[in-house]
Design a protein around this motif. Sequence first.
Motif, PDB file in Angstrom:
ATOM      1  N   LEU A 124       0.370   4.490  -0.235  1.00 25.74           N
ATOM      2  CA  LEU A 124       0.866   3.207   0.281  1.00 25.74           C
ATOM      3  C   LEU A 124      -0.189   2.536   1.159  1.00 25.74           C
ATOM      4  CD1 LEU A 124       3.146   1.103   0.897  1.00 25.74           C
ATOM      5  CD2 LEU A 124       3.764   2.592   2.825  1.00 25.74           C
ATOM      6  N   LEU A 125      -0.782   3.286   2.065  1.00 22.97           N
ATOM      7  CA  LEU A 125      -1.796   2.733   2.961  1.00 22.97           C
ATOM      8  C   LEU A 125      -3.027   2.258   2.179  1.00 22.97           C
ATOM      9  CD1 LEU A 125      -1.545   5.283   5.905  1.00 22.97           C
ATOM     10  CD2 LEU A 125      -0.614   2.963   5.819  1.00 22.97           C
ATOM     11  N   GLU A 126      -3.431   3.027   1.191  1.00 23.07           N
ATOM     12  CA  GLU A 126      -4.597   2.646   0.375  1.00 23.07           C
ATOM     13  C   GLU A 126      -4.311   1.385  -0.437  1.00 23.07           C
ATOM     14  OE1 GLU A 126      -5.244   6.259  -1.826  1.00 23.07           O
ATOM     15  OE2 GLU A 126      -6.391   7.179  -0.181  1.00 23.07           O
ATOM     16  N   VAL A 127      -3.120   1.295  -1.025  1.00 21.68           N
ATOM     17  CA  VAL A 127      -2.769   0.136  -1.848  1.00 21.68           C
ATOM     18  C   VAL A 127      -2.640  -1.120  -0.990  1.00 21.68           C
ATOM     19  CG1 VAL A 127      -0.937  -0.868  -3.291  1.00 21.68           C
ATOM     20  CG2 VAL A 127      -1.740   1.466  -3.714  1.00 21.68           C
ATOM     21  N   LEU A 155      -1.351  -6.546  -7.383  1.00 25.32           N
ATOM     22  CA  LEU A 155      -1.923  -5.228  -7.105  1.00 25.32           C
ATOM     23  C   LEU A 155      -0.842  -4.251  -6.638  1.00 25.32           C
ATOM     24  CD1 LEU A 155      -5.322  -4.423  -5.638  1.00 25.32           C
ATOM     25  CD2 LEU A 155      -3.349  -3.121  -4.910  1.00 25.32           C
ATOM     26  N   CYS A 156       0.007  -4.674  -5.716  1.00 26.27           N
ATOM     27  CA  CYS A 156       1.041  -3.771  -5.188  1.00 26.27           C
ATOM     28  C   CYS A 156       2.012  -3.343  -6.282  1.00 26.27           C
ATOM     29  CB  CYS A 156       1.790  -4.432  -4.036  1.00 26.27           C
ATOM     30  SG  CYS A 156       0.787  -4.599  -2.547  1.00 26.27           S
ATOM     31  N   GLU A 157       2.466  -4.294  -7.083  1.00 21.95           N
ATOM     32  CA  GLU A 157       3.432  -3.962  -8.122  1.00 21.95           C
ATOM     33  C   GLU A 157       2.806  -3.101  -9.218  1.00 21.95           C
ATOM     34  OE1 GLU A 157       5.275  -7.704  -9.212  1.00 21.95           O
ATOM     35  OE2 GLU A 157       6.536  -7.666  -7.407  1.00 21.95           O
ATOM     36  N   ALA A 158       1.541  -3.326  -9.519  1.00 24.56           N
ATOM     37  CA  ALA A 158       0.861  -2.499 -10.522  1.00 24.56           C
ATOM     38  C   ALA A 158       0.766  -1.044 -10.072  1.00 24.56           C
ATOM     39  CB  ALA A 158      -0.538  -3.052 -10.805  1.00 24.56           C
ATOM     40  N   GLU A 159       0.762  -0.824  -8.766  1.00 31.91           N
ATOM     41  CA  GLU A 159       0.678   0.529  -8.218  1.00 31.91           C
ATOM     42  C   GLU A 159       2.051   1.131  -7.910  1.00 31.91           C
ATOM     43  OE1 GLU A 159      -1.918   2.477  -7.940  1.00 31.91           O
ATOM     44  OE2 GLU A 159      -3.376   1.001  -8.633  1.00 31.91           O
TER      45      GLU A 159
END
Length: 193
Positions: A124-127, A155-159
């Motif tokens: 979470l922190l990295e994303v 980017l967030c949703e892709a992860e």
Amino acid sequence: MAIMIKTAQEIEKMRISGKALRQVHNAIAPHVVPGASTMDLEEIAVKRIAELGAIAAFKGYHGYPSALCTSVNNEVVHGMPNAKRILAEGDILSIDCGVIIDGYYSDAAVTYPIGKVSAETTKLLEVTKASLEKAIEQCQVGGRLGDISAAVQELCEAEGFGVVREFVGHGIGRAMHEDPQVPNFGAAGKGPG
């Protein structure tokens, strides 16, 4: 939406305020450890802000009583420092702070892992950091506000993560909150340029 374009002199004053705010965050960072209370961190911030000759931007803003917002784990924003709120191994803490110098505001949040955190929390922190970097890349001449918002969301949703829709980023300058509002979601190519 009335976006206020800043002069070179105003940008320099904002830069000075931002550098002072970085010093406040730097003073707090070594103390963000298991066993510290969020009030301990507030006291460090208040002392450093005073040493810098700055004003705590949040304190008194719409009646808010503190210099920091300290949000632990699932708290999204606006958590209040409290002597009974003790940080524990595995927590995450968002520290949001703002200062005013020479009439210009700065405002920034930093999220810290408390000791060793889970693999999911590390991800979470990295994303979220990567989403900030992706958003900054979109801040360029000819770009649109929606480009920034879309970069974060994509980017967030892709992860496998979502984005907060109830709160937004914002402009800053001679006021704490200036236009434009900057959501964490949206369509590229839309909005003001």
